[in-house]
Design a protein around this motif. Sequence first.
Motif, PDB file in Angstrom:
ATOM      1  N   ALA A   1     -18.425 -30.717 -11.361  1.00 23.83           N
ATOM      2  CA  ALA A   1     -19.735 -30.280 -10.863  1.00 23.83           C
ATOM      3  C   ALA A   1     -19.978 -28.794 -11.141  1.00 23.83           C
ATOM      4  CB  ALA A   1     -19.847 -30.580  -9.370  1.00 23.83           C
ATOM      5  N   ARG A   2     -19.893 -28.425 -12.390  1.00 23.76           N
ATOM      6  CA  ARG A   2     -20.133 -27.051 -12.819  1.00 23.76           C
ATOM      7  C   ARG A   2     -21.051 -27.053 -14.039  1.00 23.76           C
ATOM      8  NH1 ARG A   2     -16.616 -22.958 -10.805  1.00 23.76           N
ATOM      9  NH2 ARG A   2     -18.030 -21.600 -11.975  1.00 23.76           N
ATOM     10  N   MET A   3     -21.890 -26.038 -14.134  1.00 26.17           N
ATOM     11  CA  MET A   3     -22.735 -25.866 -15.297  1.00 26.17           C
ATOM     12  C   MET A   3     -21.934 -25.170 -16.384  1.00 26.17           C
ATOM     13  SD  MET A   3     -25.930 -26.368 -16.327  1.00 26.17           S
ATOM     14  CE  MET A   3     -27.137 -26.187 -15.003  1.00 26.17           C
ATOM     15  N   LYS A   4     -22.013 -25.714 -17.614  1.00 23.87           N
ATOM     16  CA  LYS A   4     -21.304 -25.102 -18.738  1.00 23.87           C
ATOM     17  C   LYS A   4     -22.263 -24.857 -19.905  1.00 23.87           C
ATOM     18  CE  LYS A   4     -17.013 -25.823 -19.734  1.00 23.87           C
ATOM     19  NZ  LYS A   4     -15.706 -26.414 -20.147  1.00 23.87           N
ATOM     20  N   ARG A   5     -21.910 -23.844 -20.685  1.00 26.01           N
ATOM     21  CA  ARG A   5     -22.646 -23.515 -21.891  1.00 26.01           C
ATOM     22  C   ARG A   5     -21.640 -23.397 -23.026  1.00 26.01           C
ATOM     23  NH1 ARG A   5     -24.775 -21.033 -17.528  1.00 26.01           N
ATOM     24  NH2 ARG A   5     -27.027 -21.218 -17.287  1.00 26.01           N
ATOM     25  N   ASN A   6     -22.112 -23.510 -24.261  1.00 27.26           N
ATOM     26  CA  ASN A   6     -21.214 -23.345 -25.390  1.00 27.26           C
ATOM     27  C   ASN A   6     -20.627 -21.949 -25.387  1.00 27.26           C
ATOM     28  OD1 ASN A   6     -21.558 -25.939 -26.434  1.00 27.26           O
ATOM     29  ND2 ASN A   6     -23.411 -25.339 -27.543  1.00 27.26           N
ATOM     30  N   LYS A   7     -19.422 -21.822 -25.927  1.00 25.80           N
ATOM     31  CA  LYS A   7     -18.716 -20.549 -25.932  1.00 25.80           C
ATOM     32  C   LYS A   7     -19.584 -19.448 -26.513  1.00 25.80           C
ATOM     33  CE  LYS A   7     -14.378 -18.391 -27.402  1.00 25.80           C
ATOM     34  NZ  LYS A   7     -13.130 -18.563 -28.154  1.00 25.80           N
ATOM     35  N   TYR A   8     -19.600 -18.311 -25.827  1.00 21.42           N
ATOM     36  CA  TYR A   8     -20.428 -17.181 -26.255  1.00 21.42           C
ATOM     37  C   TYR A   8     -19.954 -16.661 -27.606  1.00 21.42           C
ATOM     38  CZ  TYR A   8     -23.613 -13.285 -25.415  1.00 21.42           C
ATOM     39  OH  TYR A   8     -24.655 -12.408 -25.481  1.00 21.42           O
ATOM     40  N   ASP A   9     -20.906 -16.171 -28.401  1.00 21.52           N
ATOM     41  CA  ASP A   9     -20.604 -15.636 -29.723  1.00 21.52           C
ATOM     42  C   ASP A   9     -19.440 -14.644 -29.675  1.00 21.52           C
ATOM     43  OD1 ASP A   9     -21.337 -13.187 -31.794  1.00 21.52           O
ATOM     44  OD2 ASP A   9     -21.646 -15.187 -32.634  1.00 21.52           O
ATOM     45  N   GLU A  10     -18.406 -14.905 -30.495  1.00 18.34           N
ATOM     46  CA  GLU A  10     -17.175 -14.131 -30.435  1.00 18.34           C
ATOM     47  C   GLU A  10     -17.394 -12.652 -30.735  1.00 18.34           C
ATOM     48  OE1 GLU A  10     -13.005 -13.909 -29.730  1.00 18.34           O
ATOM     49  OE2 GLU A  10     -14.538 -15.417 -29.323  1.00 18.34           O
ATOM     50  N   GLU A  11     -18.254 -12.336 -31.692  1.00 19.23           N
ATOM     51  CA  GLU A  11     -18.481 -10.932 -32.050  1.00 19.23           C
ATOM     52  C   GLU A  11     -19.152 -10.182 -30.901  1.00 19.23           C
ATOM     53  OE1 GLU A  11     -17.228  -9.380 -34.658  1.00 19.23           O
ATOM     54  OE2 GLU A  11     -16.270 -11.306 -35.060  1.00 19.23           O
ATOM     55  N   LYS A  12     -20.100 -10.821 -30.242  1.00 18.46           N
ATOM     56  CA  LYS A  12     -20.755 -10.197 -29.095  1.00 18.46           C
ATOM     57  C   LYS A  12     -19.763 -10.002 -27.954  1.00 18.46           C
ATOM     58  CE  LYS A  12     -25.463 -11.850 -29.976  1.00 18.46           C
ATOM     59  NZ  LYS A  12     -26.597 -12.634 -29.435  1.00 18.46           N
ATOM     60  N   ARG A  13     -18.855 -10.980 -27.786  1.00 19.96           N
ATOM     61  CA  ARG A  13     -17.866 -10.858 -26.725  1.00 19.96           C
ATOM     62  C   ARG A  13     -16.929  -9.683 -26.994  1.00 19.96           C
ATOM     63  NH1 ARG A  13     -12.948 -11.475 -25.656  1.00 19.96           N
ATOM     64  NH2 ARG A  13     -12.433 -12.183 -27.746  1.00 19.96           N
ATOM     65  N   LYS A  14     -16.508  -9.514 -28.255  1.00 17.56           N
ATOM     66  CA  LYS A  14     -15.635  -8.407 -28.603  1.00 17.56           C
ATOM     67  C   LYS A  14     -16.328  -7.076 -28.367  1.00 17.56           C
ATOM     68  CE  LYS A  14     -12.774 -10.813 -32.018  1.00 17.56           C
ATOM     69  NZ  LYS A  14     -12.413 -10.923 -33.456  1.00 17.56           N
ATOM     70  N   LEU A  15     -17.627  -7.036 -28.653  1.00 15.06           N
ATOM     71  CA  LEU A  15     -18.394  -5.818 -28.403  1.00 15.06           C
ATOM     72  C   LEU A  15     -18.387  -5.497 -26.915  1.00 15.06           C
ATOM     73  CD1 LEU A  15     -20.284  -3.557 -29.395  1.00 15.06           C
ATOM     74  CD2 LEU A  15     -22.182  -5.161 -29.111  1.00 15.06           C
ATOM     75  N   PHE A  16     -18.555  -6.524 -26.077  1.00 20.27           N
ATOM     76  CA  PHE A  16     -18.530  -6.313 -24.633  1.00 20.27           C
ATOM     77  C   PHE A  16     -17.157  -5.847 -24.170  1.00 20.27           C
ATOM     78  CE2 PHE A  16     -17.697  -8.163 -20.368  1.00 20.27           C
ATOM     79  CZ  PHE A  16     -18.561  -7.339 -19.655  1.00 20.27           C
ATOM     80  N   ASP A  17     -16.087  -6.434 -24.760  1.00 20.58           N
ATOM     81  CA  ASP A  17     -14.728  -6.019 -24.420  1.00 20.58           C
ATOM     82  C   ASP A  17     -14.519  -4.542 -24.689  1.00 20.58           C
ATOM     83  OD1 ASP A  17     -13.933  -8.433 -23.527  1.00 20.58           O
ATOM     84  OD2 ASP A  17     -12.788  -9.027 -25.304  1.00 20.58           O
ATOM     85  N   ASN A  18     -15.029  -4.071 -25.825  1.00 23.07           N
ATOM     86  CA  ASN A  18     -14.860  -2.672 -26.184  1.00 23.07           C
ATOM     87  C   ASN A  18     -15.599  -1.755 -25.225  1.00 23.07           C
ATOM     88  OD1 ASN A  18     -13.252  -3.237 -28.393  1.00 23.07           O
ATOM     89  ND2 ASN A  18     -14.990  -3.426 -29.796  1.00 23.07           N
ATOM     90  N   VAL A  19     -16.773  -2.194 -24.786  1.00 24.17           N
ATOM     91  CA  VAL A  19     -17.533  -1.419 -23.811  1.00 24.17           C
ATOM     92  C   VAL A  19     -16.793  -1.354 -22.488  1.00 24.17           C
ATOM     93  CG1 VAL A  19     -19.644  -1.371 -22.433  1.00 24.17           C
ATOM     94  CG2 VAL A  19     -19.771  -1.900 -24.856  1.00 24.17           C
ATOM     95  N   ASP A  20     -16.209  -2.495 -22.081  1.00 23.48           N
ATOM     96  CA  ASP A  20     -15.502  -2.551 -20.804  1.00 23.48           C
ATOM     97  C   ASP A  20     -14.283  -1.635 -20.778  1.00 23.48           C
ATOM     98  OD1 ASP A  20     -14.893  -3.604 -18.207  1.00 23.48           O
ATOM     99  OD2 ASP A  20     -13.301  -4.760 -19.165  1.00 23.48           O
ATOM    100  N   LYS A  21     -13.631  -1.409 -21.930  1.00 24.65           N
ATOM    101  CA  LYS A  21     -12.436  -0.579 -21.969  1.00 24.65           C
ATOM    102  C   LYS A  21     -12.745   0.872 -21.603  1.00 24.65           C
ATOM    103  CE  LYS A  21      -9.936  -3.387 -25.318  1.00 24.65           C
ATOM    104  NZ  LYS A  21      -9.443  -3.498 -26.701  1.00 24.65           N
ATOM    105  N   THR A  22     -14.017   1.264 -21.734  1.00 23.37           N
ATOM    106  CA  THR A  22     -14.384   2.633 -21.378  1.00 23.37           C
ATOM    107  C   THR A  22     -14.748   2.753 -19.928  1.00 23.37           C
ATOM    108  OG1 THR A  22     -16.734   2.297 -21.885  1.00 23.37           O
ATOM    109  CG2 THR A  22     -15.294   2.939 -23.707  1.00 23.37           C
ATOM    110  N   ASP A  23     -14.804   1.621 -19.212  1.00 21.39           N
ATOM    111  CA  ASP A  23     -15.205   1.616 -17.801  1.00 21.39           C
ATOM    112  C   ASP A  23     -14.051   2.050 -16.929  1.00 21.39           C
ATOM    113  OD1 ASP A  23     -16.275   1.106 -15.344  1.00 21.39           O
ATOM    114  OD2 ASP A  23     -16.095  -1.054 -15.494  1.00 21.39           O
TER     115      ASP A  23
END
Length: 334
Positions: free
Chosen positions: A312-334
């Motif tokens: 009973a959970r809503m799912k979506r297809n895996k998020y675009d890998e390149e966009k996810r990596k971009l977010f990871d890099n941003v998070d490392k500066t947090d």
Amino acid sequence: MGGTVSATDFNWSQQEEPHKSRRKEILEKHPEIKSLMVVDHQFKYQVTALVLLQFFIVTAISYFDVKWPLLLLITYIVGGTVNQALLLAIHEISHNMAFGHSKPLYNRIFSMFANLPIGVPMALSFKKYHLEHHRYLGHDVVDTDIPTVLEAKLFTNTLGKAIWMFFQSLFYAFRPLISYPKEVCKIEAFNFLIQFAFDTLIFYYLGPKALFYLIIGSLLGMGIHPVAGHFIAEHYMFSKGFETYSYYGILNKLTFNVGYHNEHHDFPNIPGSLLPKVREYAPEYYNNIPYHTSWVNVIYKFITDSSVGLYARMKRNKYDEEKRKLFDNVDKTD
């Protein structure tokens, strides 16, 4: 919306998570909500008080050599509740709610302090996965808050769901390591070392009962425990089409208002203490969608109702890998 939730597969959506667009719409109609985007300076003192309370209790357990039956009762009622509150404090700190966004290192160090009574190192690991839960809500693999297919297939009936619920802390801990492993960063390793050193000192100076109170309290507090109802209440679909639910009940007072979960996902930069104000300012967005009033009832229905389970959970297809990596890099500066 409404209707029956699938019991044989996750509920798949082709739409993006709803909170980003809701946030924009709400702020356009209620710009006064921006005034709530502040640091609650009382929060860090409340967390410190909870940590000191646990230090006091484990010292008393050791000093009075509390007998095992009474210890188990205290561990479930007190230890489970307080450690669950500390876990949710770490949730708040992961959003930089202790010292603000300008002092990320202060927040991370403080989260390790709040982690100590929990007994298991998790503060920094939680942060890196939880931020993606917000950014990529429901995305397959990336949102590790969602059970795996294997979990959903194995724990289907009442007994199975009760067992899963009792041990859900272990599933939350090990699921990301198996389905979505990430590199361990230096400060995360430091979190592990500090926690193990603390546990060793507790065991050496206060004995096994003290360490039992802390670690088993965390296990019980995340299992079949009233305050653990929030794990199920937040995103399990009790009504088809609605993937995030708020809880408006008294246990919010023990859990930094984590029950205001729609409000939190809409505005993760507002401290828990002010989330009731969000609902007060924009009631038309929160009073007219399904919400919970009892975490105990949520647990009971989840375990006993065949129409509500791990699927009973809503799912979506895996998020675009390149966009996810971009977010990871941003998070490392947090």
